[in-house]
Design an enzyme around this catalytic site. Structure first.
Site, PDB file in Angstrom:
ATOM      1  N   PHE A 473       0.377  -1.518  -0.049  1.00 32.38           N
ATOM      2  CA  PHE A 473       0.293   0.128   0.337  1.00 32.38           C
ATOM      3  C   PHE A 473       0.571   1.265  -0.147  1.00 32.38           C
ATOM      4  CE2 PHE A 473      -1.986  -3.566   2.479  1.00 32.38           C
ATOM      5  CZ  PHE A 473      -2.358  -3.671   1.972  1.00 32.38           C
ATOM      6  N   HIS A 474       2.303   1.233  -1.164  1.00 35.20           N
ATOM      7  CA  HIS A 474       2.005   2.675  -0.754  1.00 35.20           C
ATOM      8  C   HIS A 474       3.037   3.153  -1.988  1.00 35.20           C
ATOM      9  CE1 HIS A 474       5.645   0.550   2.229  1.00 35.20           C
ATOM     10  NE2 HIS A 474       4.098   1.015   3.028  1.00 35.20           N
ATOM     11  N   ALA A 475       1.669   2.887  -2.846  1.00 38.21           N
ATOM     12  CA  ALA A 475       1.875   3.796  -4.460  1.00 38.21           C
ATOM     13  C   ALA A 475       1.914   4.770  -4.260  1.00 38.21           C
ATOM     14  CB  ALA A 475      -0.432   3.306  -5.317  1.00 38.21           C
TER      15      ALA A 475
END
Length: 536
Positions: A473-475
């Site tokens: 979840f580090h877009a």
């Protein structure tokens, strides 16, 4: 809503910072628009409550990617905060700046003023670091708490295993050591409660009469006249509304929604916009490109001694933990489960730390569709060792699928599309296998895991990773900061190329993904942006 000096789209990590910083000038009128609702929820305030918000549509966009060949055709789930505070209200609270080289790479991508020596003082300016001995370093509004003394006692095995392998063990994972290291993760908690960007920055500023926060206000497009942003069109309470900007419009909608808004506004790949019937204001194929993300996996182990499974997995344990939390704001409910880890090299020959490790004193090997059951761990003592590679080279895209703003964009991560990324995955799994086989860790491991990275072949490791891995979840990177000729969407002052009075301030501007969690660098970007905006 009338006319404002600044219109900020998105009350996430960056938007909360900008709202506070820009409204500090009482002569400026600031509007902050948030598509989600209030963050005044117990499950947000209680740190371990992120297990419940992980799939909650009331506070979460709950995006899903396109089926990805790198994952064997699987689609990945992407939670993103749809609430005041954005993803800082629903994340696992790990605060990690990354490594100095991450930002030197930003500078070298054509962005003077963004190297480590430039940004490190910006980090310090807003942090309040609470050390494990109770001392305080810095007086910024964001609490960065070292909770290591409260972490589960099985941590001693992980530390000992790291030392046995010669991995550096450090007291602070604050990014100051270019070699990284193993240690305890600091978290954004304050006196046992989550300290989100809304808590740290926005909420104190809302007392100012020149700052207006509008929730449940979904922006549909930026109004552009003569290549200048003049305001936004948005929907609130079923009614279409407009707000006008005397000064600037600043997009802080995140790596997914910011490129979506730019494309809906006519800024993006010309062929895509024409095909969807959107008038092209400024053609730039880089809008939505440059997408990067961390992809991770967990290995599950049975333990020889009690872990958090025996606390969180039983009614008596949960009751005791709940009472402790309610009475003292302490105990396991006041923490996250990502307790130890770090940034290390998978081998001495690696040019820089290339994997991020996680050691969690709890295990969830049983699948629960549509849930993240932090209060339903395995019914036996267990723990997790996991990793994500630090600097993936695979690049994807985010593009609108329709001219209708309500329709989610098409997310194509393009995971594991380079040989380098595949090599890093295999090397990282091999490192976990070596950790597992240390004398220190063998004292904790009761049985070999179902998938054993110490005994699997390279082909088996890769096949397992394709089958089980998921986004961390580090877009970021979908509106890269770089010269337009080099694939940039914004310049070094975060101004959108080709459009006046429009900036982007969020993780989408990262020229490359940082080595660790993206929340800390997003806050830094916002603070630096506020200075740039105020300077004109």
């Amino acid at each position: 809503m009338g006319e404002f000096d600044y219109i900020i789209v998105g009350a996430g990590s960056a938007g909360c910072v900008l709202a506070e910083r820009l409204s500090a000038d009482r002569s400026k009128r600031v509007l902050l628009l948030e598509a989600g609702g209030s963050d005044r929820r117990f499950r947000i305030r209680m740190p371990i409550g992120y297990g419940r918000t992980f799939h909650d549509p009331a506070v979460n966009w709950r995006y899903t990617t396109e089926p990805d060949p790198g994952l064997g055709g699987r689609a990945a789930y992407w939670p993103r905060g749809k609430v005041v505070g954005g993803s800082s209200s629903i994340n696992a609270m790990v605060y990690c700046r990354g490594l100095p080289g991450d930002y030197d790479d930003w500078r070298d991508a054509g962005n003077p003023g963004w190297g480590w020596t430039d940004v490190e003082p910006v980090f310090r300016s807003f942090e309040r670091r609470i050390r494990r001995d109770g001392s305080q370093h810095g007086d910024g509004p964001l609490w960065v708490s070292d909770r290591e003394p409260e972490y589960h006692p099985i941590k001693r095995h992980f530390y000992a295993a790291a030392r046995e392998l010669g991995l550096p063990v450090v007291d602070d994972l604050d990014g100051s050591a270019p070699e990284g290291g193993i240690g305890a993760y600091a978290v954004n908690t304050r006196k046992g409660l989550r300290c989100s960007a809304a808590d740290a920055f926005l909420r104190p500023a809302l007392a100012r009469s020149n700052l207006v926060l509008a929730i449940h206000a979904r922006v549909e497009r930026v109004a552009i006249r003569g290549c200048r942003a003049v305001g936004v069109d948005y929907v609130q309470g079923g009614r279409r509304r407009q707000a006008t900007a005397r000064g600037e419009v600043v997009l802080c909608a995140g790596a997914v929604n910011t490129p979506q808004l730019l494309q809906l506004s006519g800024i993006g790949p010309g062929d895509l916009l024409q095909r969807l019937g959107i008038p092209v204001v400024h053609a730039n194929a880089a809008v939505g490109g440059g997408l990067q993300d961390h992809l991770g996996i967990s290995y599950f182990y049975r333990a020889t001694e009690p872990t958090l499974n025996q606390v969180l997995g039983t009614w008596p344990g949960r009751l005791a933990a709940g009472l402790r939390y309610l009475l003292t704001r302490s105990g396991p409910l006041s923490l996250g489960v990502n307790q130890l880890g770090g940034l290390v090299r998978t081998s001495p020959g690696a040019s820089r730390p290339n994997t991020q490790l996680y050691f969690n004193p709890v295990s969830y090997s049983i699948e629960h569709a549509g849930k993240r059951p932090l209060l339903k761990p395995d019914p036996y003592p267990g723990f997790i060792i996991g990793f994500n590679t630090c600097r993936p080279t695979s690049v994807g895209r985010i593009d609108i699928a329709s001219p209708e703003p309500e329709r989610p964009p098409r997310i194509t991560p393009n995971y594991l599309s380079t040989d380098r990324d595949i090599e890093d995955v295999i090397a990282s799994a091999r490192l976990i296998g070596r950790i597992q086989e240390t004398e220190a860790m063998r004292a904790l491991v009761a049985d070999r895991p179902v998938f054993d990275p110490a005994r699997a072949s390279d082909e088996e490791i890769l096949a397992d990773f394709r089958a089980r891995s998921g986004s961390v979840f580090h877009a970021c990177g979908t509106c890269r900061m770089a010269p337009e000729s080099a694939g940039g969407v914004v310049d070094g002052e975060l101004r959108v190329h080709g459009i006046r009075a429009l900036r982007v301030v969020d993780a989408s501007v990262f020229p490359n993904i940082t080595s660790a969690n993206t929340h800390a660098p997003t806050l830094m970007v916002a603070h630096k942006a506020a200075r740039l905006i105020a300077a004109g």
